[in-house]
Design an enzyme around this catalytic site. Structure first.
Site, PDB file in Angstrom:
ATOM      1  N   GLY A   1      34.470 -41.517  31.154  1.00 51.97           N
ATOM      2  CA  GLY A   1      34.232 -40.300  30.797  1.00 51.97           C
ATOM      3  C   GLY A   1      33.679 -39.511  31.755  1.00 51.97           C
ATOM      4  O   GLY A   1      32.905 -38.274  31.766  1.00 51.97           O
TER       5      GLY A   1
ATOM      6  N   SER B   1      38.504 -43.212  32.460  1.00 51.15           N
ATOM      7  CA  SER B   1      39.059 -42.133  33.025  1.00 51.15           C
ATOM      8  C   SER B   1      40.626 -42.222  33.492  1.00 51.15           C
ATOM      9  O   SER B   1      41.058 -41.697  34.504  1.00 51.15           O
ATOM     10  CB  SER B   1      38.225 -41.703  34.436  1.00 51.15           C
TER      11      SER B   1
ATOM     12  N   GLU C   1      29.533 -47.170  24.792  1.00 48.94           N
ATOM     13  CA  GLU C   1      28.855 -46.282  24.146  1.00 48.94           C
ATOM     14  C   GLU C   1      28.095 -46.795  22.966  1.00 48.94           C
ATOM     15  O   GLU C   1      26.701 -46.323  22.608  1.00 48.94           O
ATOM     16  CB  GLU C   1      29.596 -45.044  23.612  1.00 48.94           C
TER      17      GLU C   1
ATOM     18  N   HIS D   1      32.504 -51.233  22.343  1.00 52.63           N
ATOM     19  CA  HIS D   1      32.316 -50.230  23.334  1.00 52.63           C
ATOM     20  C   HIS D   1      31.108 -49.789  23.998  1.00 52.63           C
ATOM     21  O   HIS D   1      29.871 -49.902  23.393  1.00 52.63           O
ATOM     22  CB  HIS D   1      33.030 -48.853  22.743  1.00 52.63           C
TER      23      HIS D   1
ATOM     24  N   GLU E   1      36.170 -51.861  30.752  1.00 50.99           N
ATOM     25  CA  GLU E   1      35.709 -50.489  30.961  1.00 50.99           C
ATOM     26  C   GLU E   1      34.629 -50.432  31.848  1.00 50.99           C
ATOM     27  O   GLU E   1      33.536 -50.599  31.246  1.00 50.99           O
ATOM     28  CB  GLU E   1      35.536 -49.963  29.714  1.00 50.99           C
TER      29      GLU E   1
ATOM     30  N   LYS F   1      36.802 -41.065  19.893  1.00 50.52           N
ATOM     31  CA  LYS F   1      35.306 -41.035  19.708  1.00 50.52           C
ATOM     32  C   LYS F   1      34.942 -40.110  18.726  1.00 50.52           C
ATOM     33  O   LYS F   1      35.584 -40.007  17.723  1.00 50.52           O
ATOM     34  CB  LYS F   1      34.818 -40.575  21.366  1.00 50.52           C
TER      35      LYS F   1
ATOM     36  N   ASN G   1      41.015 -44.022  22.183  1.00 46.77           N
ATOM     37  CA  ASN G   1      39.749 -43.866  21.428  1.00 46.77           C
ATOM     38  C   ASN G   1      39.421 -42.126  21.382  1.00 46.77           C
ATOM     39  O   ASN G   1      38.873 -41.571  22.305  1.00 46.77           O
ATOM     40  CB  ASN G   1      38.749 -44.567  22.350  1.00 46.77           C
TER      41      ASN G   1
END
Ligand code: PEP
Length: 248
Positions: free
Chosen positions: A171, A211, A97, A95, A165, A11, A9
């Site tokens: 991150g 991560s 985010e 996701h 996730e 991003k 990904n």
């Protein structure tokens, strides 16, 4: 036998020159690698160029989101049919985010998954708990609600991949331990079995994300219910992403 997936990904990174440099660096590093599905997810604006660069290779193309309507007065949105037209075979949906910063809910995630499947795309359906949810002992409740909400009204999971996730691991450099990840994956597979039966659950690829890097991938993907990884930071360099692919 579930074919593992390593999905990158990207991003909100990589304009066209950088995106092409990354993918052109990756192609020779994973050339001939079989038995693993390799997916990259660049930003919308470079999908077309990356699609051309990976044409004929073993790398597949994903978008990072899609809208649920096919066309209409929805300024700024991109539909699943348009992603297919741009060369995508996959799309990441839900996701954390997007849930955190753009108001995605289980209901909008559900509409997007349905639209993606209707267009013939593979939906990479992301779920995961926050640190607060984990620390208050609600991880399984949260995952169960996200699974039921996201998959509501969907009959076949043939073109669905789940990505677990944990939000606290994305991150942040903090990875779930192999045992924590396996425990969550086993729970997810159990929920899928309860909703869709043992056969569908046995075939479902469940990726871990948070991560993941070359140093920790082996322990994670050796767990019985972990079928690959959805990777952010380590997918932005050809050598680290290739190391993940080669570990799978
Ligand atoms: C992700 O973006 O889905 C992700 C897991 O990011 P990172 O690998 O950087 O934690």
């Amino acid at each position: 036998m579930r074919t593992p997936v390593i999905a990158g990904n990207w991003k909100l990174f990589k304009k066209s020159a950088e995106a092409l440099q990354l993918v052109e660096g990756l192609i020779p590093l994973v050339k001939g690698k079989s038995g693993v599905e390799i997916v990259v997810a660049p930003v919308f604006t470079v999908l077309d160029r990356v699609a051309k660069a990976i044409s004929g290779t073993n790398i597949k193309l994903s978008a990072q989101d899609c809208y649920w309507e096919e066309e209409g007065a929805f300024t700024g949105e991109v539909s699943s049919g348009m992603l297919l037209d741009a060369g995508c075979s996959h799309v990441i949906i839900g996701h954390s985010e997007r849930r955190q910063y753009f108001g995605e809910t289980d209901a909008t995630v559900n509409k997007k998954i349905k639209a993606a499947l209707a267009a013939g795309l593979v939906a990479i359906f992301c779920i995961g708990e926050t640190l607060e949810e984990r620390e208050s002992g609600r991880t399984f409740d949260v995952l169960g609600t996200q699974i039921k909400g996201g998959l509501s009204g969907i009959d076949s999971l043939q073109n669905v991949i789940v990505a677990y996730e944990p939000v606290w691991a994305i991150g942040t450099g903090k990875t779930a331990s192999d045992a924590q990840a396996q425990e969550a994956h086993a729970f997810i597979r159990g929920e899928i079995a309860a909703l869709y039966g043992a056969d569908a659950a046995g075939k479902m690829r469940i990726l871990y994300g948070g991560s993941v890097k070359p140093e920790n991938v082996a322990g994670l993907i050796s767990q019985p219910d972990i079928d690959g990884a959805l990777v952010g930071g380590a997918s932005l360099k050809a050598d680290s992403f290739a190391a993940l692919v080669n570990a799978a």
